[in-house]
Motif scaffolding. Structure first.
Motif, PDB file in Angstrom:
ATOM      1  N   LYS A  35     -29.457  40.876  28.875  1.00 38.47           N
ATOM      2  CA  LYS A  35     -28.482  39.950  29.252  1.00 38.47           C
ATOM      3  C   LYS A  35     -28.106  40.090  30.913  1.00 38.47           C
ATOM      4  O   LYS A  35     -27.914  41.421  31.392  1.00 38.47           O
ATOM      5  N   LYS A  70     -22.546  39.415  33.481  1.00 40.85           N
ATOM      6  CA  LYS A  70     -21.493  38.299  33.544  1.00 40.85           C
ATOM      7  C   LYS A  70     -20.759  38.284  34.262  1.00 40.85           C
ATOM      8  O   LYS A  70     -19.831  39.355  34.912  1.00 40.85           O
ATOM      9  N   PRO A  82     -25.471  34.595  29.831  1.00 43.13           N
ATOM     10  CA  PRO A  82     -24.758  34.893  28.956  1.00 43.13           C
ATOM     11  C   PRO A  82     -24.509  33.834  27.878  1.00 43.13           C
ATOM     12  O   PRO A  82     -24.620  32.587  28.655  1.00 43.13           O
ATOM     13  N   GLN A  83     -24.424  33.814  26.785  1.00 36.66           N
ATOM     14  CA  GLN A  83     -24.030  32.732  25.554  1.00 36.66           C
ATOM     15  C   GLN A  83     -22.746  31.888  26.321  1.00 36.66           C
ATOM     16  O   GLN A  83     -22.800  30.760  26.119  1.00 36.66           O
TER      17      GLN A  83
END
Length: 218
Positions: A4, A7, A160-161
């Motif tokens: 990932k 963020k 990120p989602q």
């Protein structure tokens, strides 16, 4: 485990129900004659790549009529030529289907462009890639369920989602994926089926997509 990217906490003022392909940034667009063509370095190769990707189904339009996939090439510092919004359904593009992004501000969610068509809804994302790497000269964004799922499974660099397409959050998160590299692949977890490749040349960025297609689709 999926890698990932860092963020970044950026307020997203867009509605979560916004449809794919809708412009989410503030665009200051000036209508102008063709800004692309054989006289623009890299454009011929870019357009050939786009038409090839359409033939592979990696760029196109959904049954609902929403276009997907876009390509760009850097023209100079802070500027790039990108395929226009609403062009996904066309099998072959020409110079009149591209737009020049002359400046962009990720933090203010603003893009300034000129040309016969408006810039793709992904223009801010392309700008973020160029800002993250001085040696990056081409960005390609495609959609593929098989490639997307395969990259997730094989732990490719991923945004990120929570970072939706066309927002400042995804644009800023991309920098954490690039980490100074001149070429690479990113899977956009918050943009279903969305994948980006980038490279020093159109040939390099296209080659990465072709490799992913061969790995996961063939």
């Amino acid at each position: 485990m999926i890698e990932k990217c860092a963020k970044i906490n950026v307020m997203n003022t867009e509605k979560n129900t916004a449809e794919e392909g809708v412009l989410k940034y503030i665009q200051e667009h000036s209508h102008a004659a063709d800004v692309a063509g054989a006289n623009v370095p890299g454009w011929t190769e870019l357009n050939d790549a786009r038409n090839r990707l359409f033939a592979l189904g990696l760029v196109g339009v959904t049954p609902a009529g929403i276009g997907y996939g876009n390509l760009s090439v850097r023209t100079e510092a802070g500027q790039f030529i990108i395929s226009g919004t609403g062009t996904g359904a066309r099998p072959v593009l020409g110079a009149g289907d591209y737009c020049l992004v002359s400046s962009f501000d990720i933090e203010k969610n603003r893009v300034v462009s000129a040309g016969p068509v408006q810039a793709s809804s992904e223009a801010m994302t392309h700008g973020a890639v160029y800002r993250a790497g001085a040696n990056i000269n081409c960005v390609i964004h495609v959609h593929s369920r098989a490639i997307f799922d395969g990259m997730k499974r094989d732990s490719y660099a991923a945004t990120p989602q929570s970072a939706a397409y066309g927002t400042p959050e995804i644009a800023l998160a991309i920098a954490g994926c690039i980490r100074g590299s001149a070429s690479g692949e990113i899977v956009l977890l918050g943009h279903d089926e969305g994948v980006i490749t980038y490279g020093e040349t159109v040939e390099k960025a296209l080659g990465l997509i072709i490799e992913l297609n061969a790995k996961y689709c063939l």
